[in-house]
Design a protein around this motif. Sequence first.
Motif, PDB file in Angstrom:
ATOM      1  N   PRO A 209       7.126  70.115 150.781  1.00 30.90           N
ATOM      2  CA  PRO A 209       6.830  68.834 151.432  1.00 30.90           C
ATOM      3  C   PRO A 209       6.982  68.927 152.942  1.00 30.90           C
ATOM      4  CG  PRO A 209       8.216  68.494 149.509  1.00 30.90           C
ATOM      5  CD  PRO A 209       8.145  69.979 149.710  1.00 30.90           C
ATOM      6  N   VAL A 210       6.069  68.276 153.649  1.00 32.29           N
ATOM      7  CA  VAL A 210       6.125  68.269 155.110  1.00 32.29           C
ATOM      8  C   VAL A 210       6.927  67.060 155.564  1.00 32.29           C
ATOM      9  CG1 VAL A 210       3.923  69.455 155.280  1.00 32.29           C
ATOM     10  CG2 VAL A 210       3.968  66.976 155.324  1.00 32.29           C
ATOM     11  N   ALA A 211       7.595  67.206 156.687  1.00 31.68           N
ATOM     12  CA  ALA A 211       8.421  66.125 157.218  1.00 31.68           C
ATOM     13  C   ALA A 211       7.549  65.017 157.784  1.00 31.68           C
ATOM     14  CB  ALA A 211       9.358  66.661 158.294  1.00 31.68           C
ATOM     15  N   LEU A 212       8.037  63.798 157.689  1.00 30.39           N
ATOM     16  CA  LEU A 212       7.328  62.682 158.304  1.00 30.39           C
ATOM     17  C   LEU A 212       7.342  62.844 159.821  1.00 30.39           C
ATOM     18  CD1 LEU A 212       8.614  59.623 156.258  1.00 30.39           C
ATOM     19  CD2 LEU A 212       6.265  60.459 156.350  1.00 30.39           C
ATOM     20  N   PRO A 213       6.202  62.701 160.475  1.00 28.39           N
ATOM     21  CA  PRO A 213       6.183  62.823 161.937  1.00 28.39           C
ATOM     22  C   PRO A 213       6.926  61.666 162.577  1.00 28.39           C
ATOM     23  CG  PRO A 213       4.061  62.074 161.135  1.00 28.39           C
ATOM     24  CD  PRO A 213       4.872  62.416 159.922  1.00 28.39           C
ATOM     25  N   PRO A 214       7.482  61.879 163.750  1.00 27.07           N
ATOM     26  CA  PRO A 214       8.180  60.782 164.425  1.00 27.07           C
ATOM     27  C   PRO A 214       7.218  59.685 164.848  1.00 27.07           C
ATOM     28  CG  PRO A 214       7.969  62.665 165.885  1.00 27.07           C
ATOM     29  CD  PRO A 214       7.509  63.116 164.541  1.00 27.07           C
ATOM     30  N   ILE A 215       7.701  58.460 164.813  1.00 27.51           N
ATOM     31  CA  ILE A 215       6.915  57.324 165.307  1.00 27.51           C
ATOM     32  C   ILE A 215       7.027  57.282 166.820  1.00 27.51           C
ATOM     33  CG2 ILE A 215       6.697  54.807 165.276  1.00 27.51           C
ATOM     34  CD1 ILE A 215       7.781  54.828 162.470  1.00 27.51           C
ATOM     35  N   THR A 216       5.900  57.050 167.474  1.00 29.23           N
ATOM     36  CA  THR A 216       5.897  57.014 168.935  1.00 29.23           C
ATOM     37  C   THR A 216       6.914  55.991 169.423  1.00 29.23           C
ATOM     38  OG1 THR A 216       3.547  57.519 168.860  1.00 29.23           O
ATOM     39  CG2 THR A 216       4.440  56.762 170.954  1.00 29.23           C
ATOM     40  N   PRO A 217       7.921  56.425 170.194  1.00 28.08           N
ATOM     41  CA  PRO A 217       8.989  55.487 170.584  1.00 28.08           C
ATOM     42  C   PRO A 217       8.593  54.532 171.693  1.00 28.08           C
ATOM     43  CG  PRO A 217       9.369  57.638 171.561  1.00 28.08           C
ATOM     44  CD  PRO A 217       8.145  57.775 170.693  1.00 28.08           C
ATOM     45  N   VAL A 218       7.449  54.764 172.355  1.00 28.99           N
ATOM     46  CA  VAL A 218       7.081  53.886 173.465  1.00 28.99           C
ATOM     47  C   VAL A 218       6.509  52.589 172.934  1.00 28.99           C
ATOM     48  CG1 VAL A 218       6.670  55.820 175.011  1.00 28.99           C
ATOM     49  CG2 VAL A 218       4.814  54.944 173.600  1.00 28.99           C
ATOM     50  N   ALA A 219       6.264  51.668 173.848  1.00 27.56           N
ATOM     51  CA  ALA A 219       5.739  50.362 173.458  1.00 27.56           C
ATOM     52  C   ALA A 219       4.355  50.509 172.846  1.00 27.56           C
ATOM     53  CB  ALA A 219       5.677  49.440 174.684  1.00 27.56           C
ATOM     54  N   GLY A 220       4.021  49.576 171.959  1.00 24.97           N
ATOM     55  CA  GLY A 220       2.763  49.657 171.243  1.00 24.97           C
ATOM     56  C   GLY A 220       1.547  49.555 172.138  1.00 24.97           C
ATOM     57  N   GLU A 221       1.693  48.980 173.358  1.00 21.40           N
ATOM     58  CA  GLU A 221       0.531  48.808 174.217  1.00 21.40           C
ATOM     59  C   GLU A 221      -0.103  50.140 174.616  1.00 21.40           C
ATOM     60  OE1 GLU A 221       3.112  45.463 174.145  1.00 21.40           O
ATOM     61  OE2 GLU A 221       3.508  47.417 175.062  1.00 21.40           O
ATOM     62  N   VAL A 222       0.658  51.220 174.626  1.00 20.86           N
ATOM     63  CA  VAL A 222       0.116  52.496 175.070  1.00 20.86           C
ATOM     64  C   VAL A 222      -0.102  53.450 173.898  1.00 20.86           C
ATOM     65  CG1 VAL A 222       1.133  52.289 177.356  1.00 20.86           C
ATOM     66  CG2 VAL A 222       2.433  53.397 175.533  1.00 20.86           C
ATOM     67  N   MET A 223       0.068  52.981 172.685  1.00 21.57           N
ATOM     68  CA  MET A 223      -0.111  53.857 171.531  1.00 21.57           C
ATOM     69  C   MET A 223      -1.587  54.183 171.343  1.00 21.57           C
ATOM     70  SD  MET A 223       0.939  53.193 167.568  1.00 21.57           S
ATOM     71  CE  MET A 223       2.658  53.488 167.918  1.00 21.57           C
ATOM     72  N   ASN A 224      -1.863  55.459 171.087  1.00 25.69           N
ATOM     73  CA  ASN A 224      -3.228  55.896 170.829  1.00 25.69           C
ATOM     74  C   ASN A 224      -3.578  55.618 169.370  1.00 25.69           C
ATOM     75  OD1 ASN A 224      -5.705  57.106 170.741  1.00 25.69           O
ATOM     76  ND2 ASN A 224      -4.951  59.201 170.971  1.00 25.69           N
ATOM     77  N   LEU A 225      -4.535  54.724 169.151  1.00 27.94           N
ATOM     78  CA  LEU A 225      -4.910  54.328 167.798  1.00 27.94           C
ATOM     79  C   LEU A 225      -6.155  55.057 167.296  1.00 27.94           C
ATOM     80  CD1 LEU A 225      -4.315  50.497 168.094  1.00 27.94           C
ATOM     81  CD2 LEU A 225      -2.916  52.131 166.835  1.00 27.94           C
ATOM     82  N   GLU A 226      -6.736  55.917 168.109  1.00 24.37           N
ATOM     83  CA  GLU A 226      -7.923  56.624 167.646  1.00 24.37           C
ATOM     84  C   GLU A 226      -7.567  57.606 166.530  1.00 24.37           C
ATOM     85  OE1 GLU A 226     -10.122  58.346 170.783  1.00 24.37           O
ATOM     86  OE2 GLU A 226     -10.623  56.416 171.722  1.00 24.37           O
ATOM     87  N   ARG A 227      -6.454  58.306 166.676  1.00 23.95           N
ATOM     88  CA  ARG A 227      -5.992  59.229 165.638  1.00 23.95           C
ATOM     89  C   ARG A 227      -4.475  59.148 165.557  1.00 23.95           C
ATOM     90  NH1 ARG A 227      -9.075  63.324 163.413  1.00 23.95           N
ATOM     91  NH2 ARG A 227     -11.269  63.325 164.044  1.00 23.95           N
ATOM     92  N   VAL A 228      -3.974  58.997 164.345  1.00 20.03           N
ATOM     93  CA  VAL A 228      -2.530  58.927 164.143  1.00 20.03           C
ATOM     94  C   VAL A 228      -2.112  60.097 163.264  1.00 20.03           C
ATOM     95  CG1 VAL A 228      -2.445  56.434 164.422  1.00 20.03           C
ATOM     96  CG2 VAL A 228      -2.757  57.392 162.143  1.00 20.03           C
ATOM     97  N   ARG A 229      -0.965  60.650 163.569  1.00 20.43           N
ATOM     98  CA  ARG A 229      -0.470  61.830 162.856  1.00 20.43           C
ATOM     99  C   ARG A 229       0.277  61.407 161.600  1.00 20.43           C
ATOM    100  NH1 ARG A 229       3.926  66.264 165.165  1.00 20.43           N
ATOM    101  NH2 ARG A 229       4.050  67.506 163.242  1.00 20.43           N
ATOM    102  N   ILE A 230      -0.115  61.971 160.456  1.00 18.58           N
ATOM    103  CA  ILE A 230       0.552  61.622 159.198  1.00 18.58           C
ATOM    104  C   ILE A 230       1.035  62.850 158.429  1.00 18.58           C
ATOM    105  CG2 ILE A 230      -0.841  59.540 158.987  1.00 18.58           C
ATOM    106  CD1 ILE A 230      -2.336  60.925 156.705  1.00 18.58           C
ATOM    107  N   GLY A 231       0.767  64.049 158.915  1.00 18.84           N
ATOM    108  CA  GLY A 231       1.199  65.245 158.182  1.00 18.84           C
ATOM    109  C   GLY A 231       0.823  66.502 158.931  1.00 18.84           C
ATOM    110  N   GLU A 232       0.542  67.582 158.175  1.00 21.01           N
ATOM    111  CA  GLU A 232       0.209  68.870 158.769  1.00 21.01           C
ATOM    112  C   GLU A 232      -1.017  69.466 158.080  1.00 21.01           C
ATOM    113  OE1 GLU A 232       3.466  71.559 158.755  1.00 21.01           O
ATOM    114  OE2 GLU A 232       4.797  70.248 159.905  1.00 21.01           O
ATOM    115  N   THR A 233      -1.681  70.362 158.787  1.00 23.43           N
ATOM    116  CA  THR A 233      -2.812  71.084 158.227  1.00 23.43           C
ATOM    117  C   THR A 233      -2.362  72.457 157.736  1.00 23.43           C
ATOM    118  OG1 THR A 233      -3.502  72.230 160.254  1.00 23.43           O
ATOM    119  CG2 THR A 233      -4.226  69.948 159.963  1.00 23.43           C
ATOM    120  N   GLU A 234      -3.261  73.141 157.055  1.00 17.83           N
ATOM    121  CA  GLU A 234      -2.940  74.457 156.529  1.00 17.83           C
ATOM    122  C   GLU A 234      -2.750  75.485 157.641  1.00 17.83           C
ATOM    123  OE1 GLU A 234      -6.176  75.753 154.120  1.00 17.83           O
ATOM    124  OE2 GLU A 234      -7.706  75.199 155.593  1.00 17.83           O
TER     125      GLU A 234
END
Length: 476
Positions: A209-234
């Motif tokens: 099992p892969v570890a859950l990626p950290p949630i971006t600690p900064v304010a939501g206004e600057v969060m990049n919503l185009e791509r969000v990290r949810i795991g790992e690739t091969e």
Amino acid sequence: MGVHRRRGMQRGPQNNPWEAGGGAHKPTDLATEAAELIEALVTGGFALAGWLVRHPVVLLIGAGGWGWWLALGWPSLTVAAGAVGACGLLWRWRWPVSFERLVWRRIRTGWLRMWVYELRWSRWARASHLVLYDEDFADPVIPRLRSVSSGLAWDDVRVRMLPGQKARDYELAAESLAASRKVARCSVREISPGVISLGFLRRDPLQHPVALPPITPVAGEVMNLERVRIGETEHGQPWRVPVLGSHVFGAGMMGAGKGSLMWGTVRQAAPAIACGRVKLSMIDPKGGMEAEPATALYDRYAREEPKDIVEVLTACVDGMNDRKRALRGVTRKVAPSVEHPLHLLMVDELAAVTKYLGDKKLQVEAERLLGLLLTQGRALAYACFAFAQEPTKDIVPFRGLFPYRVALRLDSPQQTDMVLGDGAWQRGAWADRIGVSTPGVGYVVEEGVREPLRVRAGYTDDAELDRIAGVYAAPR
């Protein structure tokens, strides 16, 4: 596949080593044997010289060691070799990353090229039907190895294709090549005209099992919503799922890990939900068994009631139409803000909406609304994530409207092609071979990318889901 033209075998007069009248063996031609021996020695010498030219490091180390031995003797050579080995062990212990990148990777690459790929490639190519038989050559023509590079998990082998071959020939041979190399996976990628990259997976980075990626600690206004990290690739890289400007479809058997994909995306978007840049709508036809713990995150929520499901879809489409009229002539693509948030719709089980809704009239309406959302929502910051156990046409009638598709553990190669497109299984998306013990593992095919990518999502447990719902509750 390359044209196979086998050379015809012709039978000529056979020379009998025994004469008819006496049975005595003909005397040996010593001059002929001497010429054959000289030819073999010259051929072997040229082959050795070519091998040393292809492996200059071996030549330099051998020449340097021999010169040291002749000049200073073997005791000093032994002491020097031991000192170099001790320094290498210290380097690997204290700075393993730089040692792997600068030293061990090169050693492993040279070893595997010499003793694995160069020795066995011709046999693998024959077994996989990648050779060319021509009337002008006594032996089959074999695709030439160009380079070998070995990483922590993958070997990258570059091969020059023969005239008449194409990338699909190697895609069809990928399963055979993986079996010949005795690895679980062989990926095929055309990196330039006539050159193929064969990736051999020596060690599976997604086995555990892969570890859950950290949630971006900064304010939501600057969060990049185009791509969000949810795991790992091969390949050991972050797996990022598109949210803004896309729609995502995930298919897999029961227990394949669809929840990891869904909750991993919600978890990463949670800070933007809390500040109002994202509004989350949830449809859980299983009566809320999956989605109930996170109700604090939802802007709209429907369980198994057909009327409630259609109401959520209607509200999404009405909001999309209002935004379309308001921004007509102002912008061609919406950037999420508190005024114009990204609307994210999650449908936990698509079959309950498109086939098993219960009310035929409402089912037709639900399909119509989903079709409108999928065809018009991308530019207006409306995104749909839908999941299903069966990817058949009657369950997912608008499969082609999902630009991003994930095939988790499935029943058959045919289902893999239903999710990822025709020929995906032959190109290496072996979703029917994913083990029960590896939930969250799947294959991805993106727009404009031919080769499938194997991925694994991190698992969001109940405690983490409760924490996210408490910390990042949607504003009311």
